[in-house]
Design a protein around this motif. Structure first.
Motif, PDB file in Angstrom:
ATOM      1  N   SER A   1      38.368  26.413  48.814  1.00 53.37           N
ATOM      2  CA  SER A   1      38.624  27.564  47.945  1.00 53.37           C
ATOM      3  C   SER A   1      37.307  28.200  47.545  1.00 53.37           C
ATOM      4  CB  SER A   1      39.359  27.130  46.670  1.00 53.37           C
ATOM      5  OG  SER A   1      40.599  26.542  46.987  1.00 53.37           O
ATOM      6  N   ALA A   2      37.353  29.493  47.277  1.00 50.78           N
ATOM      7  CA  ALA A   2      36.179  30.201  46.768  1.00 50.78           C
ATOM      8  C   ALA A   2      36.582  30.904  45.489  1.00 50.78           C
ATOM      9  CB  ALA A   2      35.685  31.216  47.788  1.00 50.78           C
ATOM     10  N   LEU A   3      35.749  30.754  44.466  1.00 49.44           N
ATOM     11  CA  LEU A   3      35.994  31.441  43.191  1.00 49.44           C
ATOM     12  C   LEU A   3      34.850  32.419  42.957  1.00 49.44           C
ATOM     13  CD1 LEU A   3      37.188  31.921  40.349  1.00 49.44           C
ATOM     14  CD2 LEU A   3      36.162  29.773  39.621  1.00 49.44           C
ATOM     15  N   MET A   4      35.164  33.703  42.965  1.00 52.10           N
ATOM     16  CA  MET A   4      34.122  34.716  42.800  1.00 52.10           C
ATOM     17  C   MET A   4      34.203  35.342  41.412  1.00 52.10           C
ATOM     18  SD  MET A   4      32.930  37.786  45.338  1.00 52.10           S
ATOM     19  CE  MET A   4      34.347  38.851  45.294  1.00 52.10           C
ATOM     20  N   VAL A   5      33.068  35.366  40.717  1.00 56.67           N
ATOM     21  CA  VAL A   5      33.011  35.906  39.352  1.00 56.67           C
ATOM     22  C   VAL A   5      31.895  36.936  39.273  1.00 56.67           C
ATOM     23  CG1 VAL A   5      33.917  33.773  38.357  1.00 56.67           C
ATOM     24  CG2 VAL A   5      31.455  34.079  38.588  1.00 56.67           C
TER      25      VAL A   5
ATOM     26  N   VAL B   1      41.180  32.307  48.036  1.00 56.13           N
ATOM     27  CA  VAL B   1      40.140  33.102  47.389  1.00 56.13           C
ATOM     28  C   VAL B   1      40.612  33.458  45.984  1.00 56.13           C
ATOM     29  CG1 VAL B   1      39.060  35.374  47.356  1.00 56.13           C
ATOM     30  CG2 VAL B   1      39.152  34.082  49.488  1.00 56.13           C
ATOM     31  N   VAL B   2      39.802  33.114  44.990  1.00 55.31           N
ATOM     32  CA  VAL B   2      40.139  33.468  43.611  1.00 55.31           C
ATOM     33  C   VAL B   2      39.055  34.412  43.093  1.00 55.31           C
ATOM     34  CG1 VAL B   2      40.650  32.590  41.312  1.00 55.31           C
ATOM     35  CG2 VAL B   2      41.068  31.136  43.294  1.00 55.31           C
ATOM     36  N   THR B   3      39.438  35.539  42.528  1.00 53.26           N
ATOM     37  CA  THR B   3      38.436  36.366  41.852  1.00 53.26           C
ATOM     38  C   THR B   3      38.777  36.434  40.373  1.00 53.26           C
ATOM     39  OG1 THR B   3      39.641  38.408  42.347  1.00 53.26           O
ATOM     40  CG2 THR B   3      37.898  37.801  43.854  1.00 53.26           C
ATOM     41  N   ASP B   4      37.745  36.273  39.566  1.00 51.51           N
ATOM     42  CA  ASP B   4      37.944  36.295  38.115  1.00 51.51           C
ATOM     43  C   ASP B   4      37.404  37.613  37.585  1.00 51.51           C
ATOM     44  OD1 ASP B   4      38.600  35.591  35.581  1.00 51.51           O
ATOM     45  OD2 ASP B   4      37.078  34.037  35.365  1.00 51.51           O
ATOM     46  N   GLU B   5      38.010  38.100  36.510  1.00 50.05           N
ATOM     47  CA  GLU B   5      37.566  39.355  35.901  1.00 50.05           C
ATOM     48  C   GLU B   5      37.509  40.435  36.964  1.00 50.05           C
ATOM     49  OE1 GLU B   5      37.353  38.696  32.774  1.00 50.05           O
ATOM     50  OE2 GLU B   5      36.874  36.569  32.775  1.00 50.05           O
ATOM     51  N   GLN B   6      38.554  40.573  37.674  1.00 49.70           N
ATOM     52  CA  GLN B   6      38.622  41.414  38.868  1.00 49.70           C
ATOM     53  C   GLN B   6      38.153  42.842  38.641  1.00 49.70           C
ATOM     54  OE1 GLN B   6      39.632  42.071  42.021  1.00 49.70           O
ATOM     55  NE2 GLN B   6      40.221  44.207  41.728  1.00 49.70           N
TER      56      GLN B   6
ATOM     57  N   LYS C   1      36.913  41.608  51.364  1.00 47.86           N
ATOM     58  CA  LYS C   1      35.783  41.183  52.177  1.00 47.86           C
ATOM     59  C   LYS C   1      35.640  39.660  52.167  1.00 47.86           C
ATOM     60  CE  LYS C   1      31.139  42.841  53.048  1.00 47.86           C
ATOM     61  NZ  LYS C   1      30.051  43.631  52.516  1.00 47.86           N
ATOM     62  N   LEU C   2      35.833  39.081  50.999  1.00 46.71           N
ATOM     63  CA  LEU C   2      35.744  37.634  50.890  1.00 46.71           C
ATOM     64  C   LEU C   2      36.884  36.979  51.658  1.00 46.71           C
ATOM     65  CD1 LEU C   2      34.360  35.162  49.747  1.00 46.71           C
ATOM     66  CD2 LEU C   2      35.541  35.517  47.587  1.00 46.71           C
ATOM     67  N   ALA C   3      38.075  37.528  51.492  1.00 48.37           N
ATOM     68  CA  ALA C   3      39.234  36.959  52.181  1.00 48.37           C
ATOM     69  C   ALA C   3      39.031  37.013  53.690  1.00 48.37           C
ATOM     70  CB  ALA C   3      40.505  37.715  51.793  1.00 48.37           C
TER      71      ALA C   3
ATOM     72  N   HIS D   1      44.894  32.560  51.055  1.00 49.55           N
ATOM     73  CA  HIS D   1      45.638  33.080  49.914  1.00 49.55           C
ATOM     74  C   HIS D   1      44.677  33.796  48.970  1.00 49.55           C
ATOM     75  CE1 HIS D   1      49.152  30.769  51.073  1.00 49.55           C
ATOM     76  NE2 HIS D   1      48.357  29.732  51.284  1.00 49.55           N
ATOM     77  N   VAL D   2      45.188  34.779  48.255  1.00 53.71           N
ATOM     78  CA  VAL D   2      44.348  35.496  47.307  1.00 53.71           C
ATOM     79  C   VAL D   2      44.960  35.435  45.910  1.00 53.71           C
ATOM     80  CG1 VAL D   2      43.430  37.746  46.629  1.00 53.71           C
ATOM     81  CG2 VAL D   2      43.398  37.080  49.039  1.00 53.71           C
ATOM     82  N   LEU D   3      44.137  35.010  44.963  1.00 49.25           N
ATOM     83  CA  LEU D   3      44.562  34.962  43.571  1.00 49.25           C
ATOM     84  C   LEU D   3      43.567  35.774  42.751  1.00 49.25           C
ATOM     85  CD1 LEU D   3      46.617  33.568  41.651  1.00 49.25           C
ATOM     86  CD2 LEU D   3      44.931  31.759  41.343  1.00 49.25           C
ATOM     87  N   VAL D   4      44.072  36.720  42.005  1.00 51.60           N
ATOM     88  CA  VAL D   4      43.205  37.576  41.193  1.00 51.60           C
ATOM     89  C   VAL D   4      43.478  37.288  39.728  1.00 51.60           C
ATOM     90  CG1 VAL D   4      42.654  39.958  40.585  1.00 51.60           C
ATOM     91  CG2 VAL D   4      43.267  39.396  42.933  1.00 51.60           C
ATOM     92  N   MET D   5      42.422  37.001  38.993  1.00 47.44           N
ATOM     93  CA  MET D   5      42.615  36.788  37.554  1.00 47.44           C
ATOM     94  C   MET D   5      42.051  37.963  36.811  1.00 47.44           C
ATOM     95  SD  MET D   5      41.758  32.827  36.849  1.00 47.44           S
ATOM     96  CE  MET D   5      40.167  32.696  37.598  1.00 47.44           C
TER      97      MET D   5
END
Ligand code: ADP
Ligand code: MG
Length: 694
Positions: A307-311, A381-386, A396-398, A410-414
């Motif tokens: 998994s990747a978490l991008m902030v 792929v998780v992005t925080d504070e999208q 791009k990350l996905a 999978h993509v999860l946006v927070m």
């Protein structure tokens, strides 16, 4: 003259007026045509001199009885008087410093004067009216547009300029919509719409014209966003086998709220479905989104995926690393950190371990989408504070996780900014939405106050009292440049100086007995982290900071947030900042300091004093600022809306969105010749703001 001609090509608009118009962002003839009236005045009724009402501005028709006469009242002040009559009564009109009227008002001719009739003794009078010859109907005898103005530019100047622009360019306006499309959606042709929105024949035409313009705007917004969005991923996503969630829940120091459990359940179902997840988790600050995302990471890792978490900021990446690493280690999940400021060697090491599959969760900033990053088996792929990311970055990350067989992660946006429903409808049209609408137990409402700096002494007293109780205090000073840039170190030297001096003054003059820390965007990540962790450990009583703490560290012992120059922040941002307190069990407060007297601004800030509900606040924010500003146009690439009001035009929005979808269904890349103007226009709109649609 054409649409892109400067406004100076219009008669009566010289360099001086053009400069004033620039304050309204009006540069070209086209800008002027899209400077839409803010309201209208119905001047269709024309009165005669004898039956005109008094005191209210209206149109009065009268025959000029004799040539106007001018006299010098005092130096620099002339009056020009003219008598007009109907068959029963007369009226005296006075013009101050407008001797030119002598040359344009002719005895025996009928004119329409627009102004308020007043009675002086037995005489009816009018002062400085607008006028035109009977039958011209440029502005009298019709519904008159009322425009937003700026100093030195009168309503008449604008309406006159718009009229000229319409006469000269109205016909050359090319409608981006094909004729058939206009018919299908019952839309007025563009030239007619602009004509009617400025100079409506009647209110029905006005309404149709407005609808056409709103539709167009929302249509292109939806169309542009759909084109930018990652193409809806078809086929397979990283397939997870279900696992007993209790194994994960047992590692947490608390029980999940029902809203968290529901959201975890929804996301788990996606992960096990075989179709790539596209889910948005919306939840107010402090609602506990992180542990929900971590549950997904956990499941993917149990299934052998990464998994990747991008902030958006390094400090947030570090914080996530510090909370998630120990938590997930309990389940054997290996967590890594990647930020832009890391040494090349450290980065290479991370790259290598990622590619070999020795890291299960990588947490990082934009550094994650740099070329060196390759994954072994990216499943999520998780992005925080999208909202801080451009629309394309998530995709791009996905894309880095696309398998050779076409499988997609999978993509999860927070999103910590609750997004108004209307806007979510467009921006996240392709996402499933989970909402965490419940706070963890034991949280208190934050009381918020708005004060002027004349109350500073009392404020200092209040700060002292909090510290005496063993609590800590944040003091935030806005750094405009820091806010508008994505990465650190962008604060100007002047801003840096201001915040340093302020902190020094607090320490030496106001609170010599307290420990005052300082953190700002110019500090190196390490130094920032150090100050923040010292604050978290209780080693500072007060922390002066710029906005870097917006999405920062969790310090439950901090109970007061003071925000200086609060008017410089957007509502949603203020709400985010405020969310840094109230994270423990003690009563928390937020004080907005502002000397701004502008009623709109004060009302905006009052919204925060009235509610802690992030959704309500973001609705207000959107209403007050428009969606472009709401997200920061530069970061987001959303065009400004000139006509549509997203808080009210919901139905048109729905129609426009559906029309855009239908169009893309029929012609996904807009390559048909008849769709060229549409493609042109959407490019133009989005490029202006984002510097590119790719
Ligand atoms: P946000 O939604 O703003 O990202 P976080 O995920 O950072 O919120 O959570 C805020 C704080 O609340 C963290 O300290 C977290 O450990 C805590 N927390 C999250 N869920 C719960 C819960 N169900 N009960 C108690 N505390 C929780
Ligand atoms: Mg968070």
């Amino acid at each position: 003259m054409n649409l892109s001609s400067p406004v100076t090509t219009l008669t009566r608009i010289g360099a001086q007026r053009a400069q004033k118009l620039q304050k309204l962002d009006i540069f070209t003839v086209e800008d002027l045509l899209y400077w839409l009236p803010r309201s209208y005045q119905d001047l269709r009724e024309i009165y005669s001199v004898s039956n005109a009402p008094e005191e209210l501005p209206c149109c009065v028709s009268g025959i000029v009885a004799a040539a106007p006469t001018t006299s010098l009242i005092r130096k620099g002040m002339t009056t020009t008087k003219v008598r007009v009559v109907d068959e029963r009564e007369r009226m005296e009109i006075t013009f101050f410093n407008q001797t030119y009227v002598r040359n344009v008002l002719f005895p025996g001719k009928t004119y329409i004067f627009y102004g308020a009739v007043e009675r002086k003794g037995s005489l009816r009078t009018m002062t400085n009216p607008m006028f035109e010859q009977e039958g011209k109907r440029h502005f009298t005898g019709r519904i008159m547009p009322i425009y937003h103005l700026t100093a030195g530019i009168s309503n008449f100047i604008i309406s006159e300029a718009v009229r000229q622009a319409l006469v000269n360019c109205g016909r050359s306006l090319v409608d981006p919509f094909p004729e058939e499309f206009l018919r299908a959606h019952e839309l007025m042709q563009i030239g007619r719409a602009l004509q009617n929105v400025h100079f409506p024949q009647d209110f029905e035409e006005l309404q149709k014209a407005t609808r056409r313009l709103v539709f167009e705007e929302l249509f292109f917004l939806s169309l542009g966003l759909s084109l930018m969005k990652s193409r809806r991923v078809e086929g397979t996503g990283f397939l997870c086998a279900p696992k007993d969630l209790r194994e994960y829940l047992d590692t947490l120091p608390f029980a999940l709220t029902n809203a968290q459990l529901r959201t975890v359940g929804e996301a788990m179902a996606d992960l096990c479905s075989g179709v790539p997840m596209n889910r948005l988790i919306q939840g107010d600050v402090g609602s506990g989104k992180t542990v929900v995302a971590a549950a997904c990471v956990w499941l993917v890792a149990q299934n052998g995926g990464q998994s990747a978490l991008m902030v958006p900021t390094e400090i947030l990446a570090e914080q996530h690393y510090q909370t998630l690493e120990p938590l997930l280690a309990q389940s054997g999940v290996r967590v890594g950190l990647l930020t832009g400021s890391m040494k090349a060697k450290q980065k290479r090491d991370i790259y290598e371990r990622l590619e070999l599959g020795m890291i299960d969760l990588i947490i990082g900033t934009h550094a994650l989408i740099s070329d060196g990053v390759r994954f072994h088996n990216l499943g999520l792929v998780v992005t925080d504070e999208q909202h801080r990311f451009g629309v394309g970055q998530r995709a791009k990350l996905a894309e880095k996780g696309r398998g050779s067989d076409g499988t997609m992660p999978h993509v999860l946006v927070m999103s910590a900014t609750p997004i108004p429903r209307t806007l979510a409808l467009i921006i996240y049209g392709d996402l499933e939405v989970s909402i965490i609408d419940e706070r963890p137990p034991g949280r208190q409402e934050i009381d918020t106050f708005l004060v002027g700096s004349d109350k500073r002494q009392r404020l200092y007293g209040f700060i002292r009292k909090q510290v005496e109780k063993g609590h800590q205090v944040y003091i935030v000073c806005p750094s405009v440049s820091e806010e508008t840039a994505l990465e650190k170190g962008t604060m100007t030297a002047a801003e840096l100086k201001a915040v340093e001096e302020y902190a020094a003054e607090l320490q030496t003059k106001v609170f010599p007995e307290l420990r005052v820390g300082l953190v700002h965007g110019r500090l190196k990540a390490k130094a920032k982290e150090q100050v923040m962790s010292q604050f978290a450990a209780g080693e500072w009583d007060l922390l002066v900071s710029t906005t870097v703490i917006e999405v920062g560290v969790d310090v439950p012992n901090a109970t007061l947030m003071v925000i200086e120059n609060a008017e410089r922040f957007g509502l949603s941002q203020l709400h985010q900042l405020r969310g840094r307190v109230g994270r423990g069990s003690a009563k928390s407060h937020c004080v907005l300091v502002s000397d701004n007297r502008n009623p709109d601004t004060r009302q905006r800030m009052k919204v925060l004093c009235g509610t802690n509900d992030g959704f309500q606040i973001s609705e207000e924010d959107l209403k007050l600022r428009g969606p472009g500003d709401f997200f920061g146009a530069r970061q987001h690439g959303l065009p400004q809306l000139r006509v549509a009001d997203l808080s009210g035009d919901l139905r048109v929005l729905q129609e426009a969105k559906e029309a855009a979808e239908a169009l893309l269904m029929a012609d996904p890349t807009l390559s048909r010749p008849e769709h060229q103007p549409l493609l042109e226009k959407v490019r133009q709109l989005f490029d202006k703001n984002s510097g590119g649609m790719n």
